[in-house]
Design an enzyme around this catalytic site. Structure first.
Site, PDB file in Angstrom:
ATOM      1  N   GLU A 151       0.821  -1.217   0.000  1.00 23.21           N
ATOM      2  CA  GLU A 151       0.000   0.000   0.000  1.00 23.21           C
ATOM      3  C   GLU A 151       0.854   1.266   0.000  1.00 23.21           C
ATOM      4  OE1 GLU A 151      -0.305  -2.681   1.894  1.00 23.21           O
ATOM      5  OE2 GLU A 151      -2.295  -2.901   2.788  1.00 23.21           O
TER       6      GLU A 151
ATOM      7  N   CYS B 193      -3.022  -3.509   7.095  1.00 23.86           N
ATOM      8  CA  CYS B 193      -2.692  -3.736   8.514  1.00 23.86           C
ATOM      9  C   CYS B 193      -3.055  -2.505   9.340  1.00 23.86           C
ATOM     10  CB  CYS B 193      -1.217  -4.098   8.659  1.00 23.86           C
ATOM     11  SG  CYS B 193      -0.087  -2.828   8.098  1.00 23.86           S
TER      12      CYS B 193
ATOM     13  N   ALA C   4       4.820 -36.783 -11.055  1.00 24.07           N
ATOM     14  CA  ALA C   4       4.803 -37.019 -12.508  1.00 24.07           C
ATOM     15  C   ALA C   4       4.599 -38.510 -12.721  1.00 24.07           C
ATOM     16  CB  ALA C   4       6.117 -36.557 -13.119  1.00 24.07           C
TER      17      ALA C   4
ATOM     18  N   ARG D 270       8.582 -24.017  -8.075  1.00 25.71           N
ATOM     19  CA  ARG D 270       9.591 -23.990  -7.014  1.00 25.71           C
ATOM     20  C   ARG D 270       9.940 -22.554  -6.638  1.00 25.71           C
ATOM     21  NH1 ARG D 270      14.122 -28.406  -9.003  1.00 25.71           N
ATOM     22  NH2 ARG D 270      12.882 -30.268  -8.614  1.00 25.71           N
TER      23      ARG D 270
ATOM     24  N   GLU E 250       7.833 -33.209  -3.308  1.00 25.87           N
ATOM     25  CA  GLU E 250       8.143 -33.750  -4.645  1.00 25.87           C
ATOM     26  C   GLU E 250       8.423 -35.247  -4.612  1.00 25.87           C
ATOM     27  OE1 GLU E 250      10.334 -32.060  -7.750  1.00 25.87           O
ATOM     28  OE2 GLU E 250       9.841 -29.998  -7.271  1.00 25.87           O
TER      29      GLU E 250
ATOM     30  N   GLY F 157       9.538 -39.204  -2.963  1.00 22.16           N
ATOM     31  CA  GLY F 157       8.971 -40.193  -3.867  1.00 22.16           C
ATOM     32  C   GLY F 157       7.656 -40.781  -3.400  1.00 22.16           C
TER      33      GLY F 157
HETATM   34  N1  NAP Z   1       7.827 -39.038 -10.825  1.00 20.23           N
HETATM   35  C1  NAP Z   1       7.880 -38.299  -9.755  1.00 20.23           C
HETATM   36  O1  NAP Z   1       7.122 -37.341  -9.590  1.00 20.23           O
HETATM   37  C2  NAP Z   1       8.892 -38.625  -8.703  1.00 20.23           C
HETATM   38  C3  NAP Z   1       9.230 -37.671  -7.741  1.00 20.23           C
HETATM   39  C4  NAP Z   1      10.168 -38.013  -6.778  1.00 20.23           C
HETATM   40  C5  NAP Z   1      10.732 -39.282  -6.769  1.00 20.23           C
HETATM   41  N2  NAP Z   1      10.379 -40.177  -7.735  1.00 20.23           N
HETATM   42  C6  NAP Z   1      10.955 -41.517  -7.746  1.00 20.23           C
HETATM   43  O2  NAP Z   1      10.535 -42.167  -6.577  1.00 20.23           O
HETATM   44  C7  NAP Z   1      11.489 -43.156  -6.242  1.00 20.23           C
HETATM   45  C8  NAP Z   1      11.763 -43.108  -4.762  1.00 20.23           C
HETATM   46  O3  NAP Z   1      10.571 -43.398  -4.081  1.00 20.23           O
HETATM   47  P1  NAP Z   1      10.616 -44.019  -2.631  1.00 20.23           P
HETATM   48  O4  NAP Z   1       9.213 -44.230  -2.208  1.00 20.23           O
HETATM   49  O5  NAP Z   1      11.570 -45.122  -2.605  1.00 20.23           O
HETATM   50  O6  NAP Z   1      11.350 -42.850  -1.840  1.00 20.23           O
HETATM   51  P2  NAP Z   1      11.016 -41.691  -0.827  1.00 20.23           P
HETATM   52  O7  NAP Z   1       9.571 -41.532  -0.561  1.00 20.23           O
HETATM   53  O8  NAP Z   1      11.782 -40.513  -1.316  1.00 20.23           O
HETATM   54  O9  NAP Z   1      11.760 -42.224   0.463  1.00 20.23           O
HETATM   55  C9  NAP Z   1      11.318 -43.362   1.086  1.00 20.23           C
HETATM   56  C10 NAP Z   1      12.318 -43.703   2.167  1.00 20.23           C
HETATM   57  O10 NAP Z   1      11.831 -43.268   3.424  1.00 20.23           O
HETATM   58  C11 NAP Z   1      11.672 -44.392   4.270  1.00 20.23           C
HETATM   59  N3  NAP Z   1      10.459 -44.402   5.111  1.00 20.23           N
HETATM   60  C12 NAP Z   1      10.281 -45.117   6.242  1.00 20.23           C
HETATM   61  N4  NAP Z   1       9.090 -44.875   6.786  1.00 20.23           N
HETATM   62  C13 NAP Z   1       8.477 -44.013   5.977  1.00 20.23           C
HETATM   63  C14 NAP Z   1       7.232 -43.395   6.015  1.00 20.23           C
HETATM   64  N5  NAP Z   1       6.339 -43.618   6.996  1.00 20.23           N
HETATM   65  N6  NAP Z   1       6.911 -42.555   5.029  1.00 20.23           N
HETATM   66  C15 NAP Z   1       7.780 -42.295   4.046  1.00 20.23           C
HETATM   67  N7  NAP Z   1       8.988 -42.861   3.950  1.00 20.23           N
HETATM   68  C16 NAP Z   1       9.339 -43.723   4.912  1.00 20.23           C
HETATM   69  C17 NAP Z   1      11.585 -45.568   3.366  1.00 20.23           C
HETATM   70  O11 NAP Z   1      11.990 -46.664   4.110  1.00 20.23           O
HETATM   71  P3  NAP Z   1      11.432 -48.128   3.741  1.00 20.23           P
HETATM   72  O12 NAP Z   1      12.024 -48.467   2.431  1.00 20.23           O
HETATM   73  O13 NAP Z   1      11.943 -48.929   4.878  1.00 20.23           O
HETATM   74  O14 NAP Z   1       9.958 -48.048   3.709  1.00 20.23           O
HETATM   75  C18 NAP Z   1      12.521 -45.165   2.261  1.00 20.23           C
HETATM   76  O15 NAP Z   1      13.847 -45.406   2.642  1.00 20.23           O
HETATM   77  C19 NAP Z   1      12.717 -42.870  -7.074  1.00 20.23           C
HETATM   78  O16 NAP Z   1      12.800 -43.855  -8.076  1.00 20.23           O
HETATM   79  C20 NAP Z   1      12.441 -41.550  -7.710  1.00 20.23           C
HETATM   80  O17 NAP Z   1      12.992 -41.444  -8.982  1.00 20.23           O
HETATM   81  C21 NAP Z   1       9.487 -39.879  -8.702  1.00 20.23           C
END
Ligand code: NAP
Length: 375
Positions: free
Chosen positions: A56, A79, A158, A188, A310, A312
């Site tokens: 403002e 404010c 994605a 971002r 983002e 996994g």
């Molecule tokens: N396309 C997309 O938009 C996108 C974006 C980001 C990542 N990705 C892909 O996703 C993949 C990774 O996925 P991710 O599921 O393995 O990885 P993540 O979600 O990044 O990490 C999971 C990690 O956290 C641990 N964890 C333990 N308890 C958990 C809980 N309650 N909640 C969440 N995590 C817990 C898991 O252990 P445990 O294994 O013991 O459960 C694992 O080590 C990669 O291949 C990546 O390229 C894709």
């Protein structure tokens, strides 16, 4: 005077203007303000980068004497309290504006309704609630932090044509094309912090910064859920921690799961990892990483108003299951992942209830669907 279509046009312009400084105004909201005299904009401003001065006072300064008898359009109630700057309501009164049109009433108890009351007491006509739904969306981070004590959470995923988000053991797999990736960079840039799980941090070795030329300084704070300090010292995140902050959310109490392999780290292992990460400029916050309902208020207390999750897969599922996602951005790409794919925790056919579809856009061959919950 009642609200006219002209009022809505000027407010739409003020809201659009306000979005330019999203993610750049620290704990203050990014507010837009237009001063309109005889149907022409004579002053316009956004909350400055860093949060001050407010919109403002800058817009009034630009309008100068033309403010007298003009209408001010403000996206958030001005404010009324003496903070680090004098109240904007006082500045509006002193400028001689005849009317103030507001989109959203401020939920901050120091302001709520008082800014409007001060203006009315000074004889200024006030209309509030103009394009309110749109105004609230532009202030989503600020409103969520004020009313829910946590950041506004966007989950971005994605997904390939066969419903996968990656491939086991392959690190980053390109799912979307350059247009969609540029759009994510823009998202971002307007977000305070970005979060990934340790699985993604290790397998993808992402930077999570904004690389759009000229916008690099708008990179969000990078957060990794990493209970056992497994983030590699050689990772890009650690290597750049002195340029763009990295926070590791760790919990010494959580023992490693079998799937991680190897023996649980000893106390002295953890201590040496902590020392090495801190020496590289990484901040370690001890807070159960898998309880977002505890983590998010802690982030809000640090001034983080918007958070982009983002992935996994497990991290996305965690946020969805705890009901702490406000907006979903789901990119669907024609790419097929096939054998060894990591299944998406979310598909267009199973969007959780409570989310409304708010739009579809195409970026090259990739389709973005957006879903939001009411603020
Ligand atoms: N396309 C997309 O938009 C996108 C974006 C980001 C990542 N990705 C892909 O996703 C993949 C990774 O996925 P991710 O599921 O393995 O990885 P993540 O979600 O990044 O990490 C999971 C990690 O956290 C641990 N964890 C333990 N308890 C958990 C809980 N309650 N909640 C969440 N995590 C817990 C898991 O252990 P445990 O294994 O013991 O459960 C694992 O080590 C990669 O291949 C990546 O390229 C894709």
């Amino acid at each position: 005077m009642s609200v006219t279509p002209h009022d809505e046009s000027f407010m739409a312009a003020a809201i659009r203007l306000s979005r330019r400084h999203l993610g750049r105004t620290a704990t203050n909201p990014s507010v837009g303000c237009l001063i309109v005299k005889d149907g022409v904009v004579v002053g316009q401003a956004i909350t400055a980068v860093g949060g001050r001065p407010h919109a403002e006072t800058q817009a009034l300064a630009e309008a100068g004497e033309l403010s007298r008898g003009a209408t001010a359009y403000v996206t958030l109630e001005p404010c009324s309290h003496h903070g680090k700057t004098p109240p904007c309501s006082e500045a509006l009164i002193a400028s001689g504006v005849a009317r103030v049109v507001i989109s959203v009433t401020d939920p901050d108890p120091r302001v709520s309704g008082r800014g409007i009351a001060m203006l009315r007491e000074a004889g200024i006509e006030v209309d509030a609630g103009v394009l309110e739904a749109k105004g609230r969306r532009s202030l989503a981070g600020y409103l969520t932090r004020q009313t829910k004590n946590r950041p506004y959470v966007t989950l971005k995923l994605a997904v390939s044509a066969d419903g996968m988000i990656g491939r086991e053991g392959e690190g980053q797999v390109a799912i979307t094309g350059p247009e969609a990736r540029a759009e994510v960079q823009a998202l971002r840039a307007e977000t305070d912090a970005i979060l990934v799980g340790i699985g993604t941090a290790i397998s993808d070795d992402p930077l999570l910064t904004v690389r759009t030329p000229g916008l690099e300084a708008q990179s969000p704070i990078r957060i990794v859920l990493d209970p056992l300090l497994a983030l590699p010292l050689t990772s890009k995140l650690v290597a750049t921690a002195r340029e763009v902050p990295v926070i590791v959310v760790a919990s010494e109490e959580i023992s490693p799961s079998g799937s991680e392999g190897g023996a649980p780290p000893t106390r002295s292992d953890l201590e040496s990892r902590r020392t090495a990460l801190e020496a590289a400029g990484v901040e370690i916050v001890y807070c159960n990483p898998y309880h977002p309902e505890i983590l998010l208020p802690a982030l809000a207390t640090r001034g983080i108003s918007s958070l982009l999750v983002e992935g996994g897969a497990k991290t996305a599922r965690l946020f969805l299951e705890t009901g702490l996602v406000d907006r979903i951005q789901l990119y669907q790409a024609p790419v097929v992942i096939g054998e060894g794919g990591i299944e998406s925790p979310l598909e267009i056919t199973d969007i959780p209830s409570g989310f409304a579809h708010t739009g579809t856009q195409m970026f090259g061959e990739d389709r973005l669907d957006e879903y939001e919950r009411g603020l």
